[in-house]
Design a protein around this motif. Structure first.
Motif, PDB file in Angstrom:
ATOM      1  N   PRO A   1       0.479  -1.552  -0.153  1.00  0.00           N
ATOM      2  CA  PRO A   1       0.015  -0.012  -0.568  1.00  0.00           C
ATOM      3  C   PRO A   1       1.320   1.497   0.231  1.00  0.00           C
ATOM      4  CG  PRO A   1       0.354  -0.841   2.202  1.00  0.00           C
ATOM      5  CD  PRO A   1       0.962  -1.695   1.144  1.00  0.00           C
ATOM      6  N   GLY A   2       2.487   1.254   0.777  1.00  0.00           N
ATOM      7  CA  GLY A   2       2.574   2.372   0.325  1.00  0.00           C
ATOM      8  C   GLY A   2       3.363   2.906  -1.362  1.00  0.00           C
ATOM      9  N   LEU A   3       2.870   2.032  -2.204  1.00  0.00           N
ATOM     10  CA  LEU A   3       3.535   2.249  -3.372  1.00  0.00           C
ATOM     11  C   LEU A   3       2.954   3.143  -4.297  1.00  0.00           C
ATOM     12  CD1 LEU A   3       5.215  -0.844  -4.352  1.00  0.00           C
ATOM     13  CD2 LEU A   3       6.406   1.350  -3.638  1.00  0.00           C
ATOM     14  N   ILE A   4       3.370   4.027  -4.868  1.00  0.00           N
ATOM     15  CA  ILE A   4       2.243   4.668  -6.624  1.00  0.00           C
ATOM     16  C   ILE A   4       2.614   4.068  -6.848  1.00  0.00           C
ATOM     17  CG2 ILE A   4       2.805   6.992  -7.731  1.00  0.00           C
ATOM     18  CD1 ILE A   4       3.908   8.149  -5.628  1.00  0.00           C
TER      19      ILE A   4
ATOM     20  N   GLN B   1      10.812   4.247  -6.096  1.00  0.00           N
ATOM     21  CA  GLN B   1      10.019   4.137  -5.066  1.00  0.00           C
ATOM     22  C   GLN B   1      11.285   2.546  -4.976  1.00  0.00           C
ATOM     23  OE1 GLN B   1       5.769   4.750  -4.938  1.00  0.00           O
ATOM     24  NE2 GLN B   1       6.246   4.004  -7.167  1.00  0.00           N
ATOM     25  N   PHE B   2      11.474   2.039  -5.970  1.00  0.00           N
ATOM     26  CA  PHE B   2      12.303   0.611  -5.847  1.00  0.00           C
ATOM     27  C   PHE B   2      14.298   0.494  -5.236  1.00  0.00           C
ATOM     28  CE2 PHE B   2       9.083   0.315  -8.556  1.00  0.00           C
ATOM     29  CZ  PHE B   2       7.816  -0.282  -7.660  1.00  0.00           C
ATOM     30  N   ARG B   3      13.910   0.760  -4.667  1.00  0.00           N
ATOM     31  CA  ARG B   3      15.995   0.991  -3.963  1.00  0.00           C
ATOM     32  C   ARG B   3      16.591   0.168  -3.357  1.00  0.00           C
ATOM     33  NH1 ARG B   3      15.779   6.345  -5.053  1.00  0.00           N
ATOM     34  NH2 ARG B   3      17.380   6.405  -3.876  1.00  0.00           N
ATOM     35  N   SER B   4      17.458   0.040  -3.472  1.00  0.00           N
ATOM     36  CA  SER B   4      18.552  -0.641  -2.774  1.00  0.00           C
ATOM     37  C   SER B   4      18.283  -1.304  -1.232  1.00  0.00           C
ATOM     38  CB  SER B   4      19.574  -1.475  -4.050  1.00  0.00           C
ATOM     39  OG  SER B   4      20.081   0.092  -3.544  1.00  0.00           O
ATOM     40  N   ASP B   5      18.609   0.169  -0.932  1.00  0.00           N
ATOM     41  CA  ASP B   5      18.716   0.347   0.231  1.00  0.00           C
ATOM     42  C   ASP B   5      17.480   0.341   1.004  1.00  0.00           C
ATOM     43  OD1 ASP B   5      19.358   1.436   2.917  1.00  0.00           O
ATOM     44  OD2 ASP B   5      19.093   3.539   1.931  1.00  0.00           O
ATOM     45  N   ALA B   6      17.178  -0.186   1.882  1.00  0.00           N
ATOM     46  CA  ALA B   6      16.206  -1.025   3.054  1.00  0.00           C
ATOM     47  C   ALA B   6      15.888   0.140   3.734  1.00  0.00           C
ATOM     48  CB  ALA B   6      16.261  -2.049   3.412  1.00  0.00           C
ATOM     49  N   ARG B   7      16.450   0.981   4.147  1.00  0.00           N
ATOM     50  CA  ARG B   7      16.589   1.978   5.077  1.00  0.00           C
ATOM     51  C   ARG B   7      15.654   2.696   4.529  1.00  0.00           C
ATOM     52  NH1 ARG B   7      20.284   5.674   7.869  1.00  0.00           N
ATOM     53  NH2 ARG B   7      19.090   7.212   8.249  1.00  0.00           N
ATOM     54  N   THR B   8      15.878   3.644   2.941  1.00  0.00           N
ATOM     55  CA  THR B   8      15.658   4.855   1.780  1.00  0.00           C
ATOM     56  C   THR B   8      13.824   3.885   1.279  1.00  0.00           C
ATOM     57  OG1 THR B   8      17.658   5.303   1.465  1.00  0.00           O
ATOM     58  CG2 THR B   8      15.933   6.176  -0.040  1.00  0.00           C
ATOM     59  N   GLN B   9      14.238   2.655   1.020  1.00  0.00           N
ATOM     60  CA  GLN B   9      12.852   1.840   1.019  1.00  0.00           C
ATOM     61  C   GLN B   9      11.786   2.175   1.807  1.00  0.00           C
ATOM     62  OE1 GLN B   9      12.310   0.460  -2.350  1.00  0.00           O
ATOM     63  NE2 GLN B   9      10.009   0.332  -1.723  1.00  0.00           N
TER      64      GLN B   9
ATOM     65  N   LEU C   1      16.359  12.144  -1.263  1.00  0.00           N
ATOM     66  CA  LEU C   1      16.361  10.683  -1.182  1.00  0.00           C
ATOM     67  C   LEU C   1      17.232  10.181  -0.778  1.00  0.00           C
ATOM     68  CD1 LEU C   1      13.633   9.202  -2.890  1.00  0.00           C
ATOM     69  CD2 LEU C   1      13.799   9.444  -0.093  1.00  0.00           C
ATOM     70  N   ASP C   2      18.457  10.267  -1.373  1.00  0.00           N
ATOM     71  CA  ASP C   2      19.762   9.225  -1.329  1.00  0.00           C
ATOM     72  C   ASP C   2      20.621  10.585  -0.784  1.00  0.00           C
ATOM     73  OD1 ASP C   2      19.262   7.577  -3.382  1.00  0.00           O
ATOM     74  OD2 ASP C   2      20.101   8.655  -5.179  1.00  0.00           O
ATOM     75  N   ASN C   3      20.434  11.216   0.871  1.00  0.00           N
ATOM     76  CA  ASN C   3      21.050  11.595   1.745  1.00  0.00           C
ATOM     77  C   ASN C   3      20.320  11.434   3.324  1.00  0.00           C
ATOM     78  OD1 ASN C   3      21.946  13.512   3.490  1.00  0.00           O
ATOM     79  ND2 ASN C   3      21.872  15.290   2.263  1.00  0.00           N
ATOM     80  N   PRO C   4      20.274  10.704   3.656  1.00  0.00           N
ATOM     81  CA  PRO C   4      19.867  10.235   4.768  1.00  0.00           C
ATOM     82  C   PRO C   4      20.373  11.580   6.057  1.00  0.00           C
ATOM     83  CG  PRO C   4      21.768   8.738   4.998  1.00  0.00           C
ATOM     84  CD  PRO C   4      21.486   9.121   3.467  1.00  0.00           C
TER      85      PRO C   4
END
Length: 129
Positions: A39-42, A56-64, A104-107
């Protein structure tokens, strides 16, 4: 006169759709089925066309998780096109007027993005109450 206004409105809407679809997208065949149903995807639908914004599809789980959390805060399932435009248009409320998708890529900016989404919801609620 009404037809002219409607035609202009349709042109503006089409331009917005074209702009959003100019960003990298994935087709349903490219999205793993376990992700597509979250449900969290556009999920963007335009006639027979279905696309998912690729950010929306990130290799980094935290950013995902961040992307999905923000999409849930903004209720992406209720109006996916509006939420896609939120991600892809410059936002004066970001520290550098960036599109929300850009940091997004900047934590170190993830909290800023959460606050931005929460502020958007609060603004909408105050506007309609």
């Amino acid at each position: 006169m009404y037809e002219k206004d409607l035609s202009q409105e349709q042109a503006v809407l089409q331009a917005a759709i074209d702009y959003i679809l100019s960003f990298p997208m994935q087709s349903p065949e490219e999205v793993p089925s376990e992700l597509a149903s979250r449900p969290g995807l556009i999920r963007l639908e335009f006639g027979p066309l279905v696309r998912y914004p690729a950010f929306q599809f990130r290799s980094d789980a935290r950013t995902q998780e961040l992307v999905e959390e923000i999409n849930r805060i903004l209720k992406a399932q209720d109006d996916p096109w509006a939420i896609a435009s939120w991600w892809f248009y410059p936002n004066r409320s970001t520290t550098d007027e960036a599109m929300p998708v850009e940091p997004l890529d900047n934590p170190s900016r993830h909290d800023e993005l959460i606050s931005l989404a929460q502020g958007e919801v609060a603004d909408d609620q105050s506007r309609w109450s």
